[in-house]
Scaffold this motif. Structure first.
Motif, mmCIF file in Angstrom:
data_model
loop_
_atom_site.group_PDB
_atom_site.id
_atom_site.type_symbol
_atom_site.label_atom_id
_atom_site.label_comp_id
_atom_site.label_asym_id
_atom_site.label_seq_id
_atom_site.Cartn_x
_atom_site.Cartn_y
_atom_site.Cartn_z
ATOM 1 N N PRO A 165 0.800 -1.243 -0.205
ATOM 2 C CA PRO A 165 -0.030 0.004 -0.005
ATOM 3 C C PRO A 165 0.646 1.347 0.185
ATOM 4 O O PRO A 165 0.403 2.261 -0.228
ATOM 5 N N THR A 166 2.117 1.201 0.293
ATOM 6 C CA THR A 166 2.932 2.554 0.234
ATOM 7 C C THR A 166 3.326 2.667 -1.197
ATOM 8 O O THR A 166 3.930 3.805 -1.238
ATOM 9 N N ILE A 199 7.367 7.292 -17.737
ATOM 10 C CA ILE A 199 8.770 7.385 -17.188
ATOM 11 C C ILE A 199 9.530 6.672 -18.313
ATOM 12 O O ILE A 199 9.739 5.607 -18.094
ATOM 13 N N GLY A 200 10.340 7.579 -18.805
ATOM 14 C CA GLY A 200 11.080 7.024 -20.046
ATOM 15 C C GLY A 200 10.276 6.248 -20.870
ATOM 16 O O GLY A 200 9.344 6.656 -21.526
ATOM 17 N N ARG A 201 10.546 4.817 -21.214
ATOM 18 C CA ARG A 201 9.578 4.257 -22.196
ATOM 19 C C ARG A 201 8.810 3.382 -21.198
ATOM 20 O O ARG A 201 7.781 2.838 -21.853
ATOM 21 N N LEU A 202 8.748 3.667 -19.999
ATOM 22 C CA LEU A 202 7.892 2.882 -19.241
ATOM 23 C C LEU A 202 6.501 3.537 -18.819
ATOM 24 O O LEU A 202 6.235 4.820 -18.930
ATOM 25 N N ARG A 203 5.352 2.843 -18.453
ATOM 26 C CA ARG A 203 3.941 3.550 -17.962
ATOM 27 C C ARG A 203 3.759 3.171 -16.760
ATOM 28 O O ARG A 203 4.027 2.161 -16.345
ATOM 29 N N ARG A 204 3.492 3.914 -16.030
ATOM 30 C CA ARG A 204 3.269 3.655 -14.375
ATOM 31 C C ARG A 204 1.852 4.605 -14.261
ATOM 32 O O ARG A 204 1.656 5.636 -14.569
ATOM 33 N N VAL A 205 1.124 3.781 -13.348
ATOM 34 C CA VAL A 205 -0.120 4.342 -12.930
ATOM 35 C C VAL A 205 -0.104 4.727 -11.429
ATOM 36 O O VAL A 205 0.099 4.231 -10.659
ATOM 37 N N PRO A 206 -0.705 6.034 -11.147
ATOM 38 C CA PRO A 206 -0.462 6.558 -9.928
ATOM 39 C C PRO A 206 -1.428 5.714 -8.938
ATOM 40 O O PRO A 206 -2.527 5.450 -9.310
ATOM 41 N N ALA A 207 -0.956 5.341 -7.766
ATOM 42 C CA ALA A 207 -2.063 4.505 -6.992
ATOM 43 C C ALA A 207 -3.441 5.237 -6.694
ATOM 44 O O ALA A 207 -4.178 4.570 -6.581
#
Length: 73
Positions: free
Chosen positions: A12-13, A47-55
């Motif tokens: 969860p962090t 983030i660069g070539r990556l995708r991240r989903v905000p929690a």
């Protein structure tokens, strides 16, 4: 992190989730999660070539679904 790990034991962090982690939290497939990102229904950041989903985007998406399908009073 084990790919078969249940969503209830997810850390969860974490501030940013991989698409796979977000999909597990939503209990949907990875392909559908990418489609939601592509259509703008689920927020993601590059983030660069990556995708991240905000929690918090996962929680917001679920809340949006609840509002959309709430019966009219």
């Amino acid at each position: 992190m084990n790919d078969q790990e249940p969503a209830s034991t997810a850390d969860p962090t974490l501030v940013l989730l991989t698409v796979e982690e977000a999909a597990r939290r939503l209990q949907i497939g990875r392909t559908l999660c990418y489609r939601l990102i592509r259509t703008g229904d689920l927020e993601a950041v590059p983030i660069g070539r990556l995708r991240r989903v905000p929690a918090e985007a996962v929680t917001e998406f679920a809340a949006k679904l609840r509002r959309a399908y709430r019966p009219a009073a």
